[in-house]
Write a protein that holds these residues in place. Structure first.
Motif, PDB file in Angstrom:
ATOM      1  N   ASP A  19       0.825  -1.204   0.000  1.00 10.19           N
ATOM      2  CA  ASP A  19       0.000   0.000   0.000  1.00 10.19           C
ATOM      3  C   ASP A  19       0.863   1.260   0.000  1.00 10.19           C
ATOM      4  O   ASP A  19       1.936   1.293   0.613  1.00 10.19           O
ATOM      5  N   TYR A  20       0.361   2.294  -0.666  1.00  6.24           N
ATOM      6  CA  TYR A  20       1.050   3.582  -0.734  1.00  6.24           C
ATOM      7  C   TYR A  20       0.245   4.633   0.017  1.00  6.24           C
ATOM      8  O   TYR A  20      -0.985   4.616  -0.012  1.00  6.24           O
ATOM      9  N   PHE A  21       0.968   5.546   0.650  1.00  9.49           N
ATOM     10  CA  PHE A  21       0.338   6.568   1.479  1.00  9.49           C
ATOM     11  C   PHE A  21       0.941   7.927   1.172  1.00  9.49           C
ATOM     12  O   PHE A  21       2.110   8.044   0.811  1.00  9.49           O
ATOM     13  N   ASP A  22       0.116   8.962   1.379  1.00  6.34           N
ATOM     14  CA  ASP A  22       0.618  10.326   1.250  1.00  6.34           C
ATOM     15  C   ASP A  22       1.472  10.669   2.466  1.00  6.34           C
ATOM     16  O   ASP A  22       1.224  10.181   3.578  1.00  6.34           O
ATOM     17  N   LEU A  23       2.467  11.509   2.251  1.00  9.69           N
ATOM     18  CA  LEU A  23       3.339  11.970   3.330  1.00  9.69           C
ATOM     19  C   LEU A  23       3.305  13.493   3.402  1.00  9.69           C
ATOM     20  O   LEU A  23       3.267  14.173   2.372  1.00  9.69           O
ATOM     21  N   GLN A  24       3.334  14.014   4.618  1.00  7.08           N
ATOM     22  CA  GLN A  24       3.435  15.452   4.852  1.00  7.08           C
ATOM     23  C   GLN A  24       4.912  15.825   4.803  1.00  7.08           C
ATOM     24  O   GLN A  24       5.708  15.303   5.572  1.00  7.08           O
ATOM     25  N   MET A  25       5.281  16.709   3.903  1.00 10.76           N
ATOM     26  CA  MET A  25       6.660  17.187   3.793  1.00 10.76           C
ATOM     27  C   MET A  25       6.807  18.426   4.650  1.00 10.76           C
ATOM     28  O   MET A  25       5.953  19.314   4.622  1.00 10.76           O
ATOM     29  N   ARG A  26       7.910  18.491   5.409  1.00 12.97           N
ATOM     30  CA  ARG A  26       8.196  19.638   6.270  1.00 12.97           C
ATOM     31  C   ARG A  26       9.677  19.977   6.162  1.00 12.97           C
ATOM     32  O   ARG A  26      10.486  19.136   5.780  1.00 12.97           O
ATOM     33  N   ALA A  27      10.012  21.186   6.561  1.00 13.85           N
ATOM     34  CA  ALA A  27      11.424  21.582   6.610  1.00 13.85           C
ATOM     35  C   ALA A  27      11.591  22.729   7.592  1.00 13.85           C
ATOM     36  O   ALA A  27      10.625  23.387   7.979  1.00 13.85           O
ATOM     37  N   ILE A  28      12.836  22.924   7.972  1.00 14.37           N
ATOM     38  CA  ILE A  28      13.211  24.064   8.791  1.00 14.37           C
ATOM     39  C   ILE A  28      14.533  24.596   8.247  1.00 14.37           C
ATOM     40  O   ILE A  28      15.427  23.814   7.894  1.00 14.37           O
ATOM     41  N   LEU A  29      14.625  25.903   8.127  1.00 14.48           N
ATOM     42  CA  LEU A  29      15.846  26.549   7.650  1.00 14.48           C
ATOM     43  C   LEU A  29      16.693  26.975   8.840  1.00 14.48           C
ATOM     44  O   LEU A  29      16.189  27.121   9.961  1.00 14.48           O
ATOM     45  N   LYS A  30      17.963  27.207   8.586  1.00 10.26           N
ATOM     46  CA  LYS A  30      18.884  27.582   9.659  1.00 10.26           C
ATOM     47  C   LYS A  30      18.383  28.804  10.429  1.00 10.26           C
ATOM     48  O   LYS A  30      18.384  28.817  11.660  1.00 10.26           O
ATOM     49  N   GLU A  31      17.936  29.838   9.711  1.00  6.57           N
ATOM     50  CA  GLU A  31      17.479  31.053  10.404  1.00  6.57           C
ATOM     51  C   GLU A  31      16.206  30.796  11.209  1.00  6.57           C
ATOM     52  O   GLU A  31      15.995  31.386  12.272  1.00  6.57           O
ATOM     53  N   GLU A  32      15.367  29.876  10.735  1.00  6.87           N
ATOM     54  CA  GLU A  32      14.166  29.517  11.494  1.00  6.87           C
ATOM     55  C   GLU A  32      14.548  28.770  12.777  1.00  6.87           C
ATOM     56  O   GLU A  32      13.945  28.975  13.830  1.00  6.87           O
TER      57      GLU A  32
END
Length: 196
Positions: free
Chosen positions: A159-172
């Motif tokens: 089975d395949y599922f959707d994934l939530q993509m996230r990130a954080i930058l150095k300044e954040e």
């Protein structure tokens, strides 16, 4: 190695694999992993060998500082020196008795501090299953921004599922650290040695 108020996060070693195999054979640990089967010692040994020979990947062991008991694992991949970025792929606390104590948050902050201060990265990304509310809460609390939904990007079995993509930058991350310093300065991770 990165040291926090309660934890040490260090490079994983071959000696950790038995513990990882025990944890990763359990449904409560791998429930939100992209896997086609449970992992055993042979699988982990093969993967660990690959990781140790791949400069774009790392496995880290989360340990309690007070007694050096391993309590979890962090997997990093796509370390990219050209774009100064990396992905956090796996973060878990293995035994239920250590969950809910803030160790996931503490260890993730430790890795971010190392990534931004020692590796001089610009961006760290992470993803999670849409129904993984523990991860969603954890990543929100640390400051990872939602960047979008990756359609059918995670596989479990057939089975395949959707994934939530996230990130954080150095300044954040620096902004998040200042907020944390003002509230709870003891929770700001310190890099004590440069050998992760």
């Amino acid at each position: 190695m990165v040291e926090t108020e309660h934890l040490i996060v260090r490079n994983a070693s071959f000696a950790d694999l038995d513990t990882f195999a025990e944890w990763e054979s359990r449904d409560d640990v791998i429930e939100h992993f992209c896997l086609d089967h449970k992992r055993n010692l042979d699988t982990l040994t093969d993967d660990f060998h690959d990781v140790t020979h791949d400069p774009s990947r790392k496995w880290l062991t989360i340990m309690l500082k007070e007694n050096r008991t391993p309590i979890g694992r962090i997997g990093i991949n796509d370390i990219d020196p050209i774009n100064n970025s990396m992905n956090l792929k796996i973060i878990y606390i293995g035994d239920a008795c250590y969950r809910g104590k803030g160790y996931g948050s503490e260890s993730t902050r430790a890795v971010l501090e190392y990534a931004f201060s020692e590796m001089d990265l610009h961006r760290v990304a992470i993803d999670h299953f849409l129904d993984d509310m523990v991860s969603e809460h954890l990543y929100d609390s640390i400051g990872f921004r939602k960047e979008g939904i990756m359609k059918n990007a995670g596989r479990q079995g057939n089975d395949y599922f959707d994934l939530q993509m996230r990130a954080i930058l150095k300044e954040e991350w620096e902004e998040q650290k200042e907020i944390l310093k003002a509230k709870e300065p003891e929770k700001v991770p310190q890099v004590i040695a440069d050998y992760l």
